[in-house]
Design an enzyme around this catalytic site. Structure first.
Site, PDB file in Angstrom:
ATOM      1  N   SER A 295       0.836  -1.202   0.000  1.00  0.00           N
ATOM      2  CA  SER A 295       0.000   0.000   0.000  1.00  0.00           C
ATOM      3  C   SER A 295       0.863   1.241   0.000  1.00  0.00           C
ATOM      4  CB  SER A 295      -0.864  -0.022   1.264  1.00  0.00           C
ATOM      5  OG  SER A 295      -1.455   1.225   1.488  1.00  0.00           O
TER       6      SER A 295
ATOM      7  N   TYR B  63      -1.733  -1.177  10.988  1.00  0.00           N
ATOM      8  CA  TYR B  63      -1.985  -1.705   9.637  1.00  0.00           C
ATOM      9  C   TYR B  63      -0.800  -1.380   8.722  1.00  0.00           C
ATOM     10  CZ  TYR B  63      -3.572  -1.796   4.808  1.00  0.00           C
ATOM     11  OH  TYR B  63      -3.635  -2.027   3.450  1.00  0.00           O
TER      12      TYR B  63
ATOM     13  N   LYS C 119       2.123  -3.890   6.861  1.00  0.00           N
ATOM     14  CA  LYS C 119       2.484  -3.927   5.428  1.00  0.00           C
ATOM     15  C   LYS C 119       3.987  -3.708   5.264  1.00  0.00           C
ATOM     16  CE  LYS C 119      -1.350  -4.844   3.592  1.00  0.00           C
ATOM     17  NZ  LYS C 119      -1.560  -6.041   2.786  1.00  0.00           N
TER      18      LYS C 119
HETATM   19  P1  NAD Z   1     -10.828  -7.370   1.212  1.00  0.00           P
HETATM   20  O1  NAD Z   1     -11.025  -7.390   2.688  1.00  0.00           O
HETATM   21  O2  NAD Z   1     -12.012  -7.094   0.351  1.00  0.00           O
HETATM   22  O3  NAD Z   1     -10.164  -8.742   0.723  1.00  0.00           O
HETATM   23  C1  NAD Z   1      -9.281  -9.480   1.541  1.00  0.00           C
HETATM   24  C2  NAD Z   1      -9.753 -10.919   1.534  1.00  0.00           C
HETATM   25  O4  NAD Z   1      -8.858 -11.704   2.344  1.00  0.00           O
HETATM   26  C3  NAD Z   1     -11.146 -11.101   2.112  1.00  0.00           C
HETATM   27  O5  NAD Z   1     -11.940 -11.844   1.222  1.00  0.00           O
HETATM   28  C4  NAD Z   1     -10.908 -11.861   3.431  1.00  0.00           C
HETATM   29  O6  NAD Z   1     -11.983 -12.726   3.729  1.00  0.00           O
HETATM   30  C5  NAD Z   1      -9.619 -12.587   3.136  1.00  0.00           C
HETATM   31  N1  NAD Z   1      -8.796 -12.900   4.316  1.00  0.00           N
HETATM   32  C6  NAD Z   1      -8.455 -12.064   5.339  1.00  0.00           C
HETATM   33  N2  NAD Z   1      -7.667 -12.711   6.212  1.00  0.00           N
HETATM   34  C7  NAD Z   1      -7.491 -13.966   5.745  1.00  0.00           C
HETATM   35  C8  NAD Z   1      -6.779 -15.113   6.207  1.00  0.00           C
HETATM   36  N3  NAD Z   1      -6.090 -15.069   7.353  1.00  0.00           N
HETATM   37  N4  NAD Z   1      -6.816 -16.246   5.474  1.00  0.00           N
HETATM   38  C9  NAD Z   1      -7.527 -16.293   4.313  1.00  0.00           C
HETATM   39  N5  NAD Z   1      -8.223 -15.263   3.830  1.00  0.00           N
HETATM   40  C10 NAD Z   1      -8.212 -14.096   4.538  1.00  0.00           C
HETATM   41  O7  NAD Z   1      -9.656  -6.311   0.916  1.00  0.00           O
HETATM   42  P2  NAD Z   1      -9.179  -5.692  -0.465  1.00  0.00           P
HETATM   43  O8  NAD Z   1      -9.594  -4.276  -0.490  1.00  0.00           O
HETATM   44  O9  NAD Z   1      -9.534  -6.584  -1.582  1.00  0.00           O
HETATM   45  O10 NAD Z   1      -7.602  -5.698  -0.222  1.00  0.00           O
HETATM   46  C11 NAD Z   1      -6.776  -6.763  -0.652  1.00  0.00           C
HETATM   47  C12 NAD Z   1      -5.346  -6.507  -0.196  1.00  0.00           C
HETATM   48  O11 NAD Z   1      -4.911  -5.254  -0.711  1.00  0.00           O
HETATM   49  C13 NAD Z   1      -5.174  -6.424   1.314  1.00  0.00           C
HETATM   50  O12 NAD Z   1      -3.959  -7.054   1.662  1.00  0.00           O
HETATM   51  C14 NAD Z   1      -5.093  -4.934   1.578  1.00  0.00           C
HETATM   52  O13 NAD Z   1      -4.337  -4.635   2.734  1.00  0.00           O
HETATM   53  C15 NAD Z   1      -4.384  -4.450   0.328  1.00  0.00           C
HETATM   54  N6  NAD Z   1      -4.683  -3.042   0.023  1.00  0.00           N
HETATM   55  C16 NAD Z   1      -5.986  -2.642  -0.097  1.00  0.00           C
HETATM   56  C17 NAD Z   1      -6.273  -1.316  -0.348  1.00  0.00           C
HETATM   57  C18 NAD Z   1      -7.699  -0.839  -0.465  1.00  0.00           C
HETATM   58  O14 NAD Z   1      -7.946   0.359  -0.380  1.00  0.00           O
HETATM   59  N7  NAD Z   1      -8.675  -1.698  -0.687  1.00  0.00           N
HETATM   60  C19 NAD Z   1      -5.222  -0.382  -0.478  1.00  0.00           C
HETATM   61  C20 NAD Z   1      -3.907  -0.839  -0.374  1.00  0.00           C
HETATM   62  C21 NAD Z   1      -3.644  -2.175  -0.113  1.00  0.00           C
HETATM   63  C1  UD1 Z   2      -6.795   5.096   3.955  1.00  0.00           C
HETATM   64  C2  UD1 Z   2      -5.824   4.578   4.982  1.00  0.00           C
HETATM   65  C3  UD1 Z   2      -4.633   3.954   4.287  1.00  0.00           C
HETATM   66  C4  UD1 Z   2      -5.097   2.885   3.297  1.00  0.00           C
HETATM   67  C5  UD1 Z   2      -6.074   3.520   2.314  1.00  0.00           C
HETATM   68  C6  UD1 Z   2      -6.622   2.557   1.309  1.00  0.00           C
HETATM   69  C7  UD1 Z   2      -6.155   6.051   6.928  1.00  0.00           C
HETATM   70  C8  UD1 Z   2      -5.538   7.102   7.789  1.00  0.00           C
HETATM   71  N1  UD1 Z   2      -5.425   5.659   5.866  1.00  0.00           N
HETATM   72  O1  UD1 Z   2      -6.118   6.074   3.203  1.00  0.00           O
HETATM   73  O2  UD1 Z   2      -3.759   3.379   5.228  1.00  0.00           O
HETATM   74  O3  UD1 Z   2      -3.992   2.343   2.607  1.00  0.00           O
HETATM   75  O4  UD1 Z   2      -7.164   4.069   3.055  1.00  0.00           O
HETATM   76  O5  UD1 Z   2      -7.416   1.592   1.945  1.00  0.00           O
HETATM   77  O6  UD1 Z   2      -7.246   5.558   7.189  1.00  0.00           O
HETATM   78  N2  UD1 Z   2     -12.473  11.152   3.712  1.00  0.00           N
HETATM   79  C9  UD1 Z   2     -13.495  11.981   4.129  1.00  0.00           C
HETATM   80  N3  UD1 Z   2     -14.612  11.411   4.677  1.00  0.00           N
HETATM   81  C10 UD1 Z   2     -14.753  10.046   4.825  1.00  0.00           C
HETATM   82  C11 UD1 Z   2     -13.705   9.212   4.394  1.00  0.00           C
HETATM   83  C12 UD1 Z   2     -12.557   9.795   3.849  1.00  0.00           C
HETATM   84  O7  UD1 Z   2     -13.406  13.203   4.011  1.00  0.00           O
HETATM   85  O8  UD1 Z   2     -15.781   9.600   5.363  1.00  0.00           O
HETATM   86  C13 UD1 Z   2     -11.274  11.755   3.088  1.00  0.00           C
HETATM   87  C14 UD1 Z   2      -9.980  11.495   3.820  1.00  0.00           C
HETATM   88  O9  UD1 Z   2      -9.724  12.470   4.792  1.00  0.00           O
HETATM   89  C15 UD1 Z   2      -8.959  11.524   2.659  1.00  0.00           C
HETATM   90  C16 UD1 Z   2      -9.763  10.987   1.460  1.00  0.00           C
HETATM   91  O10 UD1 Z   2     -11.142  11.177   1.810  1.00  0.00           O
HETATM   92  O11 UD1 Z   2      -8.575  12.847   2.390  1.00  0.00           O
HETATM   93  C17 UD1 Z   2      -9.517   9.528   1.182  1.00  0.00           C
HETATM   94  O12 UD1 Z   2      -9.744   8.776   2.373  1.00  0.00           O
HETATM   95  P1  UD1 Z   2      -9.688   7.152   2.382  1.00  0.00           P
HETATM   96  O13 UD1 Z   2     -10.560   6.630   1.316  1.00  0.00           O
HETATM   97  O14 UD1 Z   2      -9.961   6.721   3.780  1.00  0.00           O
HETATM   98  O15 UD1 Z   2      -8.184   6.817   1.948  1.00  0.00           O
HETATM   99  P2  UD1 Z   2      -6.789   7.312   2.579  1.00  0.00           P
HETATM  100  O16 UD1 Z   2      -6.967   8.304   3.661  1.00  0.00           O
HETATM  101  O17 UD1 Z   2      -5.920   7.691   1.438  1.00  0.00           O
END
Ligand code: NAD
Ligand code: UD1
Length: 338
Positions: free
Chosen positions: A124, A148, A152
């Site tokens: 991330s 979190y 990572k």
């Molecule tokens: P998500 O929660 O939708 O998907 C994660 C999946 O992993 C889920 O289906 C959950 O059931 C499964 N899971 C969790 N723990 C497990 C375990 N111990 N064993 C087996 N399965 C397990 O999340 P996502 O948004 O699809 O994110 C996927 C990956 O990307 C994560 O590692 C997350 O940290 C990373 N990531 C997500 C974002 C975001 O904004 N969505 C941003 C940066 C990084």
């Molecule tokens: C968040 C996480 C980051 C993670 C990323 C993707 C925090 C501090 N950081 O980042 O670790 O990798 O999500 O999953 O939580 N916002 C509002 N109102 C809301 C929600 C968000 O104003 O209800 C604003 C936030 O202040 C920010 C932007 O929208 O400026 C995006 O927020 P968000 O979607 O939570 O992502 P990140 O803050 O980038």
């Protein structure tokens, strides 16, 4: 290519499985359904006419992993499984380190035992902490401000040491910026449980009438309109980034690190406006206090992924909001339970 996809029932994993099937690859899904529903599999099948193999279980269960590797001739692993809520990670650090760090180590042990050398890890942009400037390149210093983010970063560091010790391995760290959007069909999308932490699912739940008003966390940042600026990337572009990483680096021994972002920043109010236009519904919002730990702005320099993976994001903010609305308006309560 047969690829084990941990967390493949989740938001990003499920979209990646669809893109993989369409590209002729064979995803094998492993997920404990902690944050996803089994009906995701039906949606993947409806879109692709292929029902991927699905193993319900936990990445921390070594015997289970060994059995999955034994039954399938896996060539590479994409590792999405993990917990991802920043606030929850502060309350439950043990669960985050156990799931994200310990879980990743058990997975790599099982890969080693099975002779699988190719791994793609979901990292991330949070590993850049509060960046000194934007856009962010892969060589920026890393840091973490919450469990979190630290989990990572720890996994990135463990994988770096592991690749150094086992130079035959190909390990790719993909640092995602802000994934949003849904499959263009509107049949798959993000389905957060409880109150959404992230901006886009919150906006779409306000638009569909599930929530009253969006709290905009601060309008006094030094940005274009005072609200936070992020690099929103369409989930289908993000999914394609994994295919590119597999194709161009999956067989290339070494440690590879890429930003997956668009290179463009959008403010909270710009996203609200784009969503209102896409949906035809005025999204109600009010200005609230800054959220602790938030940074003013963050966007990627995606040049390295373009040069080396021949990948770049194609979808616009209009696509992201229109596709999210299609999913949210036709599935207001998310995926069905069964
Ligand atoms: P998500 O929660 O939708 O998907 C994660 C999946 O992993 C889920 O289906 C959950 O059931 C499964 N899971 C969790 N723990 C497990 C375990 N111990 N064993 C087996 N399965 C397990 O999340 P996502 O948004 O699809 O994110 C996927 C990956 O990307 C994560 O590692 C997350 O940290 C990373 N990531 C997500 C974002 C975001 O904004 N969505 C941003 C940066 C990084
Ligand atoms: C968040 C996480 C980051 C993670 C990323 C993707 C925090 C501090 N950081 O980042 O670790 O990798 O999500 O999953 O939580 N916002 C509002 N109102 C809301 C929600 C968000 O104003 O209800 C604003 C936030 O202040 C920010 C932007 O929208 O400026 C995006 O927020 P968000 O979607 O939570 O992502 P990140 O803050 O980038």
């Amino acid at each position: 290519m047969r690829v084990l996809v941990t967390g493949g029932m989740g938001y990003i994993g499920s979209h990646t499985c669809v893109q993989m099937i369409e590209a002729g690859m064979t995803p094998i899904i492993l997920d404990n359904l902690y944050n996803s529903k089994s009906s995701v599999l039906d949606r993947i099948e409806a879109l692709t006419n292929v029902r991927p193999a699905f193993y319900q279980g936990d990445i921390r269960d070594r015997a289970f992993l060994d059995a999955v590797f034994k039954e399938n001739d896996v060539e590479a692993v994409i590792h999405f499984a993990g917990l991802k809520a920043v606030g929850e990670s502060v309350e439950k650090p043990l669960e985050y380190y156990d799931n994200n760090v310990h879980g990743s180590l058990v997975l790599v042990e099982a890969m080693r035992a099975a002779g699988v050398n190719s791994l793609i890890f979901s990292s991330s942009a949070t590993v850049y902490g509060d960046p000194a400037s934007v856009p962010i390149t892969e060589d920026f210093p890393t840091s973490a401000t919450n469990p979190y983010g630290r989990s990572k970063l720890m996994v990135e560091e463990c994988l770096t040491d592991i690749q150094h010790a086992y130079p035959e391995m190909s390990i790719t760290l993909l640092r995602y910026f802000n994934p949003v959007g849904s499959h263009q069909s509107g049949t798959m999308g993000e389905d957060p449980q409880g109150i959404p932490n992230n901006l886009m699912p919150f906006i779409s739940q306000v638009a569909v009438g599930r929530r009253e008003s969006l709290a905009v966390f601060g309008n006094d940042y030094p940005t274009v309109d005072g609200t936070g600026v992020r690099d929103y990337i369409h989930v289908v572009d993000l999914a394609d980034g994994h295919l590119a990483a597999l194709n161009y680096k999956g067989k290339d021994a070494g440690l590879h690190i890429y930003n997956l972002g668009t290179g463009n920043g959008s403010s909270v109010l710009e996203m609200v406006d784009a969503f209102s236009k896409a949906s035809g519904v005025e999204v109600k919002y009010h200005i609230a206090d800054r959220r602790p730990g938030d940074i003013a702005e963050c966007w990627a320099d995606p040049a390295k992924a373009k040069a080396e993976l021949h990948w770049e994001a194609k979808h616009t903010v209009e696509d992201m909001t229109a596709d999210t609305w299609r999913w949210q308006s036709t599935n207001p309560s998310g995926y069905p339970d069964a």
